[in-house]
Design a protein around this motif. Structure first.
Motif, PDB file in Angstrom:
ATOM      1  N   THR A 644      57.315 148.807  -0.892  1.00  0.00           N
ATOM      2  CA  THR A 644      58.764 148.681  -0.942  1.00  0.00           C
ATOM      3  C   THR A 644      59.294 149.738  -1.896  1.00  0.00           C
ATOM      4  N   GLU A 757      68.939 155.604   0.802  1.00  0.00           N
ATOM      5  CA  GLU A 757      67.495 155.601   0.977  1.00  0.00           C
ATOM      6  C   GLU A 757      67.160 155.761   2.460  1.00  0.00           C
ATOM      7  N   ALA A 760      66.905 152.928   5.292  1.00  0.00           N
ATOM      8  CA  ALA A 760      67.435 151.682   4.722  1.00  0.00           C
ATOM      9  C   ALA A 760      68.814 151.410   5.309  1.00  0.00           C
ATOM     10  N   THR A 784      71.680 151.511   9.936  1.00  0.00           N
ATOM     11  CA  THR A 784      70.481 152.033   9.282  1.00  0.00           C
ATOM     12  C   THR A 784      70.589 153.543   9.135  1.00  0.00           C
ATOM     13  N   GLN A 810      70.990 148.596   1.128  1.00  0.00           N
ATOM     14  CA  GLN A 810      69.880 147.641   1.103  1.00  0.00           C
ATOM     15  C   GLN A 810      69.250 147.544  -0.280  1.00  0.00           C
TER      16      GLN A 810
END
Length: 823
Positions: A644, A757, A760, A784, A810
């Motif tokens: 992650t 990101e 994300a 996304t 996110q």
């Protein structure tokens, strides 16, 4: 006397010295009719020791009613006639049932009508919504007026037909006959898909004394023996047939029918009674009837004691001691043949076409039946939108009609075909779609490559610029290559790969609707040279996570002594071991295979071939099944590494169990353990209920942080350690491109930017600051970002436009106060 009906109590088996009328004796023999599906009950009646027999007693009854028969003693001759009567056939005088009243609801779901062999059709007896004086409601034996909602307000029973009669017997006793074609529900109350239509013949009677009793009614004769008389329903006989919900043809197979009709004193049928614009069999007044298939349009009861002397019930019958009546009360609503004519049953089993340079050619097969002798001879024609009607030829012995090759020279696809029976008045028509004819010319299956190959063609060869239809193998992904048959423009070669188990029947379907079928062509092993090895399947079992095991796959294979198997030829076919529960290593020196089991439990297979140095070509394909079982201590969980990303100083939640497996035993979320010494870059905590790990990042950025964890299953076995990698990054610099707007008329939001990101998500809100608990009305869209962190939102029909908005990623990066132009 196996196979014959039981004799009445007190009658000797050989019939000698019987003191019973010939009339009664014949009727006793005649009371043996087949039950299709029935419920029979009796009270105080001696049970029969045999099933009711199949019997057509028309010849017996004609003899009885055409010649007076006196009481007499008789011996074997009359017994032989009576017993021989048990071989006659039963009758069924209801011809057909109409379509259902659908959809249900709102329709009641019962058939609209039933028709007997005399042509009389009766609707379900329900009153019209407009019924002045409730005349129709009364005639239909209903207690509440129409209209009826279904199912909530619908009656729990109604009738297509009901005919009742009753007899007055000595001492104030009575006998009652009920004959009916009844609509009801299997569970009692009205309910969808619980509709039942059944025929009923019911006789109830109180009798003055024990004895043998015989009942004659329009649909047959019934004999009962009463051992003890109470005077209250000593005899209760019920024959219900057709008691299966939604099987409305069951009522056609009983011993009920045809429908009775009101008659005058001479026995001629009377005209129907008209009540508020509809026709009914009767207005409820008792009437003489006609319609019995045996010409016994009466209800009569006769009795004899066990010593053969008569029981006086009245002054009717052959000996003047029977009770009898010719009056019945009828219920039935006639079908309106003018407003809704019932045509001959017509169907179109096949309607196909072919097409070539000369045009479109249509072939039609139809079938029509004459349910009634009174129906006119069918006269069938077939037509399409492009072709005029063509007379169909027939019928053959199965009532089928045909027409072949009527042509449309324009080459237009035929669409639907209409078949019309002009013999009906008005004519009856059926519309059917057309399709091409698909022919499978050849098919073959290659087990080594798991490939099914089919060559097929369509009757549609194309016309002008219109190409033939495409085809595909049903249920399989098909690669289509035009051609396969020389000179046939509609032929195609169809190939399906990855077919581990071929179908026993190959089915090819055309885009024009045609379907072709052929059995899978058997492989006579001609691909294998004479003397090639023959391999056989193998099965092994091994515990997960244990030492490698050697599989001697050649041990049970067969080879000619002059052409032994070459171990070095062992070939493991693609895709190898599936699923991947371990590793395979072929040993080409001895032809064995070494299997090293992994930690997973399950069943996997692989396929192999071998060959002989003396014979060209490979052997047949064999399959090895590998069963990987749990260790003696039970299954061990299998964990998979996680990863992650989190912004420095923020917290990320990681569901480490999401990609893990109990491997045959359920995981225990409460057992998740994090090795404290393995934690780098932050701190962790574990939710004791869900096993979710929270990682709070420190201020140092980097890609090598994370922690190790293990989990146990409910059996207590713990997994090996697995790593959860954490990348700690700087806060996202959310950039919004100029031109963010919202169109008020369509609530279309448009906004784009960068800095998120990669891969994300980012969410746009209608509020100037990100809400703590966003609602659907505040959320515009979630999208996304791409691999570079760029993103774009474009949504129509969103929330109402606002001029100040906010964004949240996110990774919990936030940007507030983003101006939006409202158009």
């Amino acid at each position: 006397m196996t196979g014959y009906p039981p004799r009445p109590r007190g009658v000797p088996q050989a019939c000698g010295g019987c003191d019973i009328t010939a009339h009664h004796r014949l009727h006793l023999a005649a009371d043996t009719r087949l039950r299709a599906r029935s419920v029979i009950s009796r009270k105080h009646a001696k049970p029969e020791s045999h099933e009711d027999r199949i019997l057509d007693w028309t010849p017996i009854m004609s003899a009885i009613w055409s010649t007076p028969v006196k009481s007499m003693k008789y011996k074997g001759a009359l017994c032989a006639v009576a017993l021989a009567a048990t071989t006659f056939a039963a009758h069924a005088d209801l011809a057909r049932v109409g379509p259902r009243n659908l959809p249900s609801p709102a329709g009641h779901g019962f058939p609209l009508w039933y028709q007997d062999l005399n042509g009389l059709a009766l609707d379900l007896c329900l009153p019209n919504a407009t019924d002045p004086g409730s005349l129709q409601m009364t005639a239909c034996l209903q207690t509440t007026p129409a209209p009826y909602a279904f199912p909530g307000g619908f009656p729990d029973e109604a009738f297509f037909f009901r005919g009742t009669s009753d007899l007055a017997l000595p001492n104030g006793l009575r006998a009652v006959l009920v004959t009916a074609l009844e609509a009801a529900f299997g569970g009692g109350a009205a309910a969808v898909n619980d509709q039942v239509v059944f025929t009923r013949i019911r006789i109830t009677a109180g009798v003055p004394e024990p004895g043998n009793y015989v009942f004659t009614h329009p649909y047959g004769v019934r004999a009962e023996t009463v051992d003890a008389a109470t005077g209250a329903r000593d005899i209760t006989y019920t024959l219900d047939q057709g008691l299966v919900p939604l099987e409305f043809t069951g009522a056609l197979r009983g011993q009920f029918g045809p429908f009775l009709r009101a008659a005058d004193a001479a026995g001629a049928a009377l005209a129907p009674v008209t009540l508020n614009g509809a026709q009914f069999l009767s207005d409820g007044t008792p009437t003489r009837v006609t319609g019995s298939p045996f010409n016994t349009n009466i209800f009569m009861m006769c009795g004899t004691r066990f010593d053969g002397t008569p029981i006086v019930l009245g002054n009717a019958g052959p000996n003047g001691n029977c009770a009898s009546t010719n009056l019945f009360t009828l219920t039935g609503r006639l079908h309106d043949m003018v407003a809704s004519p019932i045509g001959s049953p017509l169907s179109v089993p096949a309607s196909t076409y072919s097409r070539d340079a000369n045009g479109t050619h249509i072939n039609v097969s139809a079938q029509v039946g004459r349910a009634l002798a009174t129906q006119p001879v069918p006269l069938l024609t077939a037509a399409s939108a492009q072709t005029p009607p063509v007379r169909m030829q027939g019928p053959d012995v199965l009532d089928r009609y045909f027409t072949q090759g009527f042509t449309d020279p324009t080459g237009t696809l035929p669409g639907q075909v209409t078949v019309t029976n002009s013999g009906d008045n008005p004519p009856t028509s059926v519309v059917a779609g057309t399709n091409d004819v698909v022919t499978i010319v050849s098919n073959s299956y290659d087990a080594s490559t798991q490939t099914l190959t089919v060559v097929a063609t369509s009757s549609d060869k194309g016309f002008g610029t219109s190409l033939p239809p495409n085809m595909a193998i049903e249920g399989l992904v098909t690669t289509v290559t035009p051609g396969g048959i020389a000179g046939d423009p509609a032929s195609q070669t169809l190939v399906a790969t990855g077919v581990a188990i071929p179908p026993s029947q190959v089915i090819v379907q055309s885009t024009a609707g045609g379907i072709g079928r052929a059995d899978l062509a058997t492989n006579p092993n001609l691909a294998y040279a004479a003397g090639s090895p023959f391999t056989r399947d193998d099965t092994i079992s091994v515990e997960a996570g244990t030492a490698p095991v050697v599989i001697p796959v050649l041990a049970n294979d067969l080879a000619n002594v002059a052409a032994p198997i070459n171990p070095a030829s062992l070939t493991i076919l693609a895709p190898g071991l599936a699923p991947n529960l371990g590793t395979l290593t072929p040993n080409l020196v001895d032809g064995t295979v070494t299997f090293t089991p992994g930690p997973l439990v399950g069943t996997a297979t692989f396929r192999y071939t071998v060959s002989s140095a003396a014979v060209p070509g490979a052997s047949n394909v064999s399959t090895v099944t590998v069963n990987v079982t749990a260790p003696a201590g039970g299954p061990v969980p299998v964990t998979v590494a996680d990863s992650t990303v989190v912004v420095a100083t923020r917290t990320a939640t990681i569901n480490v169990l999401a990609n893990d497996s109990g491997n045959g035993g359920a995981l225990d979320p409460a057992s998740v353990l994090v090795d404290p010494a393995s934690v780098t870059g932050g701190t962790v905590s574990v939710n004791p209920t869900t096993g979710v790990v929270s990682f709070t990042a420190g201020a140092t950025l980097g890609t090598t942080f994370g922690f190790n964890y293990t989990v146990a299953n409910v059996g207590g076995n713990r997994s090996a350690s697995s790593r959860a990698a954490v990348r700690i990054r700087a806060n996202e610099a959310i950039s919004v491109a100029a031109g963010a707007d919202c169109t008020r008329s369509s609530n279309r939001w448009r906004m784009s930017g960068t800095g998120v990101e990669p891969n994300a998500t980012i969410t746009l809100y209608t509020t100037g600051t990100v809400p703590a608990a966003p609602t659907a009305a505040q959320t515009v869209a979630t999208v996304t970002a791409n691999a570079t962190g760029a993103w774009a939102i474009d949504r129509s029909g969103g929330p109402a436009c606002t001029s100040s908005t906010s964004l949240r990623t996110q990774l919990a990066s936030v940007r507030n106060g983003i101006a939006v132009r409202i158009r």
